[in-house]
Design an enzyme around this catalytic site. Structure first.
Site, mmCIF file in Angstrom:
data_model
loop_
_atom_site.group_PDB
_atom_site.id
_atom_site.type_symbol
_atom_site.label_atom_id
_atom_site.label_comp_id
_atom_site.label_asym_id
_atom_site.label_seq_id
_atom_site.Cartn_x
_atom_site.Cartn_y
_atom_site.Cartn_z
ATOM 1 N N HIS A 164 0.677 -1.118 0.011
ATOM 2 C CA HIS A 164 0.002 -0.039 -0.164
ATOM 3 C C HIS A 164 0.716 1.207 0.053
ATOM 4 O O HIS A 164 0.261 2.355 -0.197
ATOM 5 C CB HIS A 164 -1.088 -0.078 1.319
ATOM 6 C CG HIS A 164 -0.438 0.132 2.569
ATOM 7 N ND1 HIS A 164 0.092 -0.748 3.579
ATOM 8 C CD2 HIS A 164 0.170 1.414 3.047
ATOM 9 C CE1 HIS A 164 0.432 -0.208 4.465
ATOM 10 N NE2 HIS A 164 0.629 1.219 4.187
ATOM 11 N N ASP A 229 -11.292 -9.080 2.309
ATOM 12 C CA ASP A 229 -10.964 -10.060 2.976
ATOM 13 C C ASP A 229 -9.670 -10.806 2.865
ATOM 14 O O ASP A 229 -9.226 -11.416 3.629
ATOM 15 C CB ASP A 229 -12.232 -11.271 2.942
ATOM 16 C CG ASP A 229 -13.317 -10.877 3.568
ATOM 17 O OD1 ASP A 229 -13.467 -9.663 4.259
ATOM 18 O OD2 ASP A 229 -14.249 -11.360 3.601
ATOM 19 N N SER A 305 4.439 1.597 8.488
ATOM 20 C CA SER A 305 3.914 0.551 7.678
ATOM 21 C C SER A 305 5.181 0.270 6.633
ATOM 22 O O SER A 305 5.890 1.063 6.178
ATOM 23 C CB SER A 305 2.866 1.124 6.816
ATOM 24 O OG SER A 305 1.760 1.300 7.370
#
Length: 372
Positions: A164, A229, A305
């Protein structure tokens, strides 16, 4: 080599061999990992680089949600492990993979609103100061991405980070084409240049020296999933630098079960936003796990992150202690536990499949990626 028809057979084939319970040292397991090889590569249109960089990922799907998800099929796993490669000139390719085993031998919802800080009670983070720590292993393996995240040196020219930090699930982020990796270096008082530090030129503070990224690999599981998910399971990316960094790096390893981790703990260092310019180290207990994720409550903030999650265990083959990266810190999850919100920070585990993929990205030869 022979292709497997189901993921279950594949996972059984990648079963780890644990040391006996009488062995007192926390010991790295021996894994026979599968083989992941490129099958075909397709040229894609150049991306727009129009996404805003996100320094964290939020997902509402917690441990129970992931554990109840159906096991993906073999074809689905092949799709998830296929990947895009972004080059410094802006060109983009998509590579389909095959998964084998040698015959001899896993919705972009943002969740509930929350406070920005991901701190659980007492703030247990430690800022690392001074060149004697920052420039020494293992802290020296932590680097900063120009998009604001953290990465970890895992080879002479490779950095492991979170997907990301490069791609929001739909598009590459602004700055991904000209992505750079920052290395903390001493800033000399007299402004002199050069690597040698003498008594007449002692470092006053640290600064970043930047190296451009040559190409970036992002798994399609992240691009297709985008933190739904299954997407969080694939929140990792590998960067190849344009030139070697000349620092000691930390090898990757297959993540052992949480119960086999020393003290049940994990460690990682990152560039948290609330402490600009500081490298922040922390460790904490693993609270829960799925096949692809580790759930913990390590104190963290955006910017951490992409940090490499590591442990130190005994390497029987080499008769020495060794640290390895077993996961990538991904982000934050709010989970509805019987009507009571509970939050976790989440790390993506390096499974045998992911080890095979990342190792091949680094080595380019599956024969160098047989032992996890």
């Amino acid at each position: 080599m022979a292709g497997l028809s189901t993921l279950i057979l594949l996972l059984c084939a990648a079963k780890d061999v644990m040391p006996s319970s009488s062995h007192w040292k926390p010991t790295w397991p021996s894994y026979k990992v599968p083989v992941i090889l490129p099958q075909s590569t397709l040229n894609l249109d150049k991306p727009q680089f129009d996404a805003e960089a996100r320094l964290e990922v939020v997902s509402p799907c917690g441990p129970a949600c992931h554990k109840s998800s159906p096991l993906p099929t073999y074809e689905e796993v092949k799709n998830y492990l296929s990947y895009e490669t972004l080059y410094a000139n802006g060109s983009l390719t998509e590579t389909e993979v095959g998964i084998y085993i040698l015959s001899n031998s896993g919705d972009g919802s943002q969740g509930k609103s929350r406070t920005k800080r991901q701190i659980y009670g007492y703030d247990s983070r430690f800022s690392i100061f001074g060149k004697d720590f920052l420039l020494n292993y293992p802290f020296s393996t932590s680097v900063k991405l120009s998009t604001g995240c953290t990465g970890t040196l895992v080879a002479e020219k490779h950095v492991l980070t979170a997907a990301h930090c490069i791609h929001d699930g739909k598009s590459y982020v602004k700055g991904a084409q000209k992505l750079r990796v920052g290395f903390l270096k001493p800033k000399l008082k007299d402004g002199s240049k050069g690597a040698n530090i003498t008594s007449s030129a002692m470092p006053e503070k640290m600064k970043f020296q930047w190296i451009r990224v040559k190409r970036t690999h992002v798994p399609k599981g992240w691009i297709k999933g985008n933190a739904n998910d299954i997407g969080m399971d694939y929140d990792y990316a590998l960067l190849e630098l344009k030139k070697p960094h000349k620092r000691k790096f930390m090898k990757i390893g297959v993540s052992p079960p949480a119960r086999h981790l020393p003290g049940g703990r994990i460690h990682f260092s990152g560039y948290d936003n609330d402490r600009p310019g500081n490298l922040v180290y922390r460790f904490c207990d693993v609270k829960d796990e799925t096949y692809d994720l580790l759930y913990q409550q390590c104190d963290a903030q955006p910017g951490a992150s992409g940090s490499g999650v590591y442990v130190r265990m005994w390497k029987r083959q080499n008769h020495k202690w060794e640290r390895k990266i077993i996961g990538i810190f991904s982000g934050h999850q709010w989970v509805d536990m019987n009507g009571t919100p509970q939050d976790f920070n989440v790390a993506v585990r390096i499974t045998p499949l992911k080890y095979a993929q990342i190792c091949y990205w680094i080595k380019g030869n599956y024969l160098d990626c047989r032992e996890g």
